[in-house]
Scaffold this motif. Structure first.
Motif, PDB file in Angstrom:
ATOM      1  N   ALA A 188       3.658  -2.368   6.190  1.00 36.52           N
ATOM      2  CA  ALA A 188       4.994  -1.854   6.479  1.00 36.52           C
ATOM      3  C   ALA A 188       5.588  -1.150   5.262  1.00 36.52           C
ATOM      4  O   ALA A 188       6.144  -0.051   5.377  1.00 36.52           O
ATOM      5  CB  ALA A 188       5.904  -2.994   6.931  1.00 36.52           C
ATOM      6  N   ILE A 189       5.462  -1.763   4.096  1.00 32.87           N
ATOM      7  CA  ILE A 189       6.009  -1.157   2.874  1.00 32.87           C
ATOM      8  C   ILE A 189       5.248   0.111   2.512  1.00 32.87           C
ATOM      9  O   ILE A 189       5.842   1.119   2.127  1.00 32.87           O
ATOM     10  CB  ILE A 189       5.981  -2.161   1.703  1.00 32.87           C
ATOM     11  N   HIS A 190       3.935   0.085   2.668  1.00 35.69           N
ATOM     12  CA  HIS A 190       3.129   1.251   2.309  1.00 35.69           C
ATOM     13  C   HIS A 190       3.392   2.425   3.256  1.00 35.69           C
ATOM     14  O   HIS A 190       3.433   3.579   2.821  1.00 35.69           O
ATOM     15  CB  HIS A 190       1.643   0.889   2.323  1.00 35.69           C
ATOM     16  N   VAL A 246       7.595   0.714  -7.386  1.00 37.70           N
ATOM     17  CA  VAL A 246       6.142   0.733  -7.632  1.00 37.70           C
ATOM     18  C   VAL A 246       5.614  -0.690  -7.779  1.00 37.70           C
ATOM     19  O   VAL A 246       4.562  -1.032  -7.226  1.00 37.70           O
ATOM     20  CB  VAL A 246       5.827   1.581  -8.882  1.00 37.70           C
ATOM     21  N   TYR A 247       6.347  -1.529  -8.498  1.00 30.64           N
ATOM     22  CA  TYR A 247       5.927  -2.918  -8.667  1.00 30.64           C
ATOM     23  C   TYR A 247       5.914  -3.672  -7.339  1.00 30.64           C
ATOM     24  O   TYR A 247       4.982  -4.424  -7.058  1.00 30.64           O
ATOM     25  CB  TYR A 247       6.826  -3.651  -9.670  1.00 30.64           C
ATOM     26  N   VAL A 248       6.932  -3.487  -6.513  1.00 29.56           N
ATOM     27  CA  VAL A 248       7.001  -4.184  -5.227  1.00 29.56           C
ATOM     28  C   VAL A 248       5.845  -3.756  -4.327  1.00 29.56           C
ATOM     29  O   VAL A 248       5.206  -4.593  -3.675  1.00 29.56           O
ATOM     30  CB  VAL A 248       8.365  -3.935  -4.542  1.00 29.56           C
ATOM     31  N   ILE A 249       5.555  -2.474  -4.298  1.00 36.28           N
ATOM     32  CA  ILE A 249       4.433  -1.987  -3.481  1.00 36.28           C
ATOM     33  C   ILE A 249       3.116  -2.559  -3.995  1.00 36.28           C
ATOM     34  O   ILE A 249       2.283  -3.037  -3.223  1.00 36.28           O
ATOM     35  CB  ILE A 249       4.411  -0.440  -3.464  1.00 36.28           C
ATOM     36  N   SER A 270       2.911  -6.343  -3.260  1.00 34.69           N
ATOM     37  CA  SER A 270       2.666  -6.638  -1.842  1.00 34.69           C
ATOM     38  C   SER A 270       1.194  -6.447  -1.485  1.00 34.69           C
ATOM     39  O   SER A 270       0.624  -7.226  -0.731  1.00 34.69           O
ATOM     40  CB  SER A 270       3.555  -5.768  -0.954  1.00 34.69           C
ATOM     41  N   LYS A 271       0.579  -5.430  -2.063  1.00 39.93           N
ATOM     42  CA  LYS A 271      -0.859  -5.217  -1.816  1.00 39.93           C
ATOM     43  C   LYS A 271      -1.689  -6.318  -2.469  1.00 39.93           C
ATOM     44  O   LYS A 271      -2.662  -6.808  -1.879  1.00 39.93           O
ATOM     45  CB  LYS A 271      -1.278  -3.848  -2.345  1.00 39.93           C
ATOM     46  N   LEU A 272      -1.304  -6.711  -3.680  1.00 39.22           N
ATOM     47  CA  LEU A 272      -2.022  -7.774  -4.378  1.00 39.22           C
ATOM     48  C   LEU A 272      -1.933  -9.098  -3.614  1.00 39.22           C
ATOM     49  O   LEU A 272      -2.941  -9.803  -3.454  1.00 39.22           O
ATOM     50  CB  LEU A 272      -1.471  -7.949  -5.793  1.00 39.22           C
ATOM     51  N   VAL A 273      -0.757  -9.439  -3.116  1.00 37.54           N
ATOM     52  CA  VAL A 273      -0.583 -10.674  -2.345  1.00 37.54           C
ATOM     53  C   VAL A 273      -1.428 -10.629  -1.079  1.00 37.54           C
ATOM     54  O   VAL A 273      -2.041 -11.628  -0.686  1.00 37.54           O
ATOM     55  CB  VAL A 273       0.906 -10.915  -2.020  1.00 37.54           C
ATOM     56  N   ALA A 274      -1.496  -9.473  -0.421  1.00 39.37           N
ATOM     57  CA  ALA A 274      -2.316  -9.341   0.785  1.00 39.37           C
ATOM     58  C   ALA A 274      -3.789  -9.576   0.470  1.00 39.37           C
ATOM     59  O   ALA A 274      -4.495 -10.289   1.194  1.00 39.37           O
ATOM     60  CB  ALA A 274      -2.116  -7.965   1.408  1.00 39.37           C
TER      61      ALA A 274
END
Length: 98
Positions: free
Chosen positions: A31-33, A48-51, A54-58
């Motif tokens: 969703a964020i991407h 940039v950090y939040v994106i 979020s990918k790292l957590v996934a």
């Protein structure tokens, strides 16, 4: 916490809870991407950090899910999950639930 999760999800609470965390993390990252307006209110550096996070957590939650899906404590492994398996192995599965 372990007892509560085992009552909610049953004997395979590890794989169920990590699977749900993976689905939530992947959906959030997608969703964020796909729609940067979800984080557009943040400064550019924070966005940039939040994106990235979020990918790292996934990815990390997917790896955790892969390791817990079929570990030795899941049905068919070394830990009895049912009353029938308890009778077969002699292990008392209800010790941790009471």
């Amino acid at each position: 916490m372990k007892t509560m999760l085992s009552k909610i999800f049953g004997a395979n609470w590890r794989s169920s809870s990590s699977g749900i965390a993976t689905v939530v993390a992947v959906c959030t990252a997608i969703a964020i991407h796909s729609d940067h307006s979800l984080v557009a209110f943040l400064p550019d550096v924070a966005e940039v950090y939040v994106i990235g996070i979020s990918k790292l957590v996934a990815i990390v939650s997917g790896i955790v899910f892969a390791f817990t899906v079929k570990d030795s404590a899941v049905t068919g492994g070394t830990v009895a999950q049912t009353i029938e398996a308890e009778k077969r192995t002699g292990e008392n599965i209800w010790i941790n639930y009471n």
